[in-house]
Scaffold this active site. Structure first.
Site, PDB file in Angstrom:
ATOM      1  N   HIS A 189       0.832  -1.205   0.000  1.00  0.00           N
ATOM      2  CA  HIS A 189       0.000   0.000   0.000  1.00  0.00           C
ATOM      3  C   HIS A 189       0.867   1.256   0.000  1.00  0.00           C
ATOM      4  CE1 HIS A 189      -3.157   2.617   2.299  1.00  0.00           C
ATOM      5  NE2 HIS A 189      -3.140   2.883   1.007  1.00  0.00           N
ATOM      6  N   ASN A 191      -5.669   3.211   7.184  1.00  0.00           N
ATOM      7  CA  ASN A 191      -7.055   3.651   6.999  1.00  0.00           C
ATOM      8  C   ASN A 191      -7.975   3.281   8.153  1.00  0.00           C
ATOM      9  OD1 ASN A 191      -7.140   5.190   4.560  1.00  0.00           O
ATOM     10  ND2 ASN A 191      -6.516   3.326   3.509  1.00  0.00           N
TER      11      ASN A 191
END
Length: 285
Positions: free
Chosen positions: A128, A178
Site C-alpha cells: 500500500h 485507513n
C-alpha cells in the site's frame, strides 16, 4: 496511483509494464509521469538524461496476460472494488510466471480474500503506497493469512530499495493507515453534518492545532469521497460496530457525484489550473 508506482519503480532501474484497459488512460499516465519528472529536474533531483532513461524503462499495454507474462512482481492499483480486484488477480495468476509475487495497492480490501482468487496465496501480499507515490515515503506492507515469510521479506527489502520506509501490518479491515485515518475523516464530516463547525474551521483546527499538512475535509476531496465511502463500508462490514458507519452526508455527496478533486467539487470546488482553495457553495453561509 498506478502511474506513481510505475514512476518510482522505473526511477530505480526496474523495467515496468503499465497496464490499463484504455490506451487513452495510458497516454495520460505517461504524460503525468513526464510532468512529474520535469518537477524533479527543476529541483535538480534528476538530470534530463536520467528522465529519458526512466521513461524508456516504462512500456504500456492493454492486455494483462501479455503484460505479466515475464514479471517478477505485479502491483495492482485499481479502484477499491473487490469484484474487479478478484478478476484481475485471477487473470494475473493464470498468466504470470510461477515465482511471480502478486501485490495489491488496496487501501482496505482483505489481502486474504484477494489471495483466494489465485492458486498462489503464499505469494499474495499488500503493498500500500501513499499518494503522491514519488513523494510519500511510506509503504504499508500487509500480510495475508497465507503470505509466506519469504515474500514479506522480499517486499520489505524491495520497498527500501525504492527509497521507501516499509511498515508491516496484518490483514484486518483498514489495516493500520485507513483504520485510523478514515474514521477521523468520517468524524470530521459528521462535525460538519451536525453543524459543529464549518468546512474552513474544521480544516483550520486540524491543520494548525494538530500540525496536519491539510485538513481532513480537504484530504477527503484529495483521496476521493467515493474511495472514503468504500473504505468506511469495509470497516463497518468488517468490524460490525456503529462507530464505523459512514456519515449520511458522505453517502449523499457520493450519490450526487460530488467526489472531490476528481469531479471538480466536494467540500471545496476545483478549477483546472487554479491552486486557490474555495469552499463549495453548498457549505458556504
Amino acid at each position: 496511483m498506478g502511474n506513481g508506482i510505475a514512476h518510482v519503480f522505473a526511477q530505480h532501474g526496474f523495467n515496468v509494464t503499465l497496464i490499463d484497459v484504455s490506451q487513452q488512460q495510458l497516454d495520460k499516465a505517461l504524460a503525468t509521469i513526464s510532468k512529474n519528472l520535469d518537477r524533479q529536474m527543476a529541483k535538480e533531483q534528476i538530470t534530463e538524461a536520467q528522465k529519458n532513461i526512466i521513461l524508456q524503462n516504462i512500456l504500456t499495454g492493454t492486455d494483462i496476460s501479455k503484460g505479466v507474462s515475464v514479471a517478477d512482481l505485479v502491483v495492482e492499483a485499481t479502484t477499491e472494488n473487490e469484484t474487479l480486484k478478484l478478476k484481475i488477480f485471477k487473470q494475473a495468476d493464470e498468466a504470470a510466471p510461477q515465482g511471480c509475487i502478486l501485490a495489491s495497492n488496496t487501501s482496505s480490501i482483505s489481502i486474504t480474500r484477494i489471495a483466494t482468487a489465485t492458486k498462489r496465496p503464499g505469494q499474495v501480499i499488500g503493498m500500500h503506497f501513499m499518494n503522491p507515490v514519488p513523494v510519500m515515503k511510506l509503504v504499508e506492507v500487509i500480510n495475508g493469512y497465507s503470505t509466506s515469510r519469504h515474500v514479506t521479506e522480499t517486499i520489505t527489502a524491495l520497498s527500501k530499495q525504492l527509497g521507501k520506509t516499509p511498515a508491516l501490518a496484518n490483514d484486518y479491515p483498514g489495516f493500520v493507515a485507513n483504520r485510523i485515518l478514515m474514521p477521523m475523516i468520517n468524524e470530521a464530516i459528521y462535525a460538519l453534518y451536525e453543524g459543529v463547525a464549518d468546512v474552513e474551521a474544521i480544516d483550520t483546527i486540524m491543520k494548525l492545532g494538530m500540525s496536519h499538512p491539510m485538513g481532513p475535509l480537504q484530504l477527503a476531496d484529495f483521496i476521493g469521497l467515493d474511495v472514503c465511502l468504500s473504505i468506511m463500508k469495509v470497516l463497518f462490514d468488517g468490524m460490525g460496530q456503529p462507530k464505523y458507519a459512514p456519515c449520511p452526508l458522505l453517502v449523499n455527496m457520493v450519490a450526487s457525484g460530488k467526489l472531490g478533486i476528481k469531479s471538480g467539487e466536494g467540500f471545496y470546488t476545483y478549477t483546472p489550473g487554479s491552486k486557490e482553495l474555495t469552499v463549495s457553495g453548498k457549505f458556504r453561509k
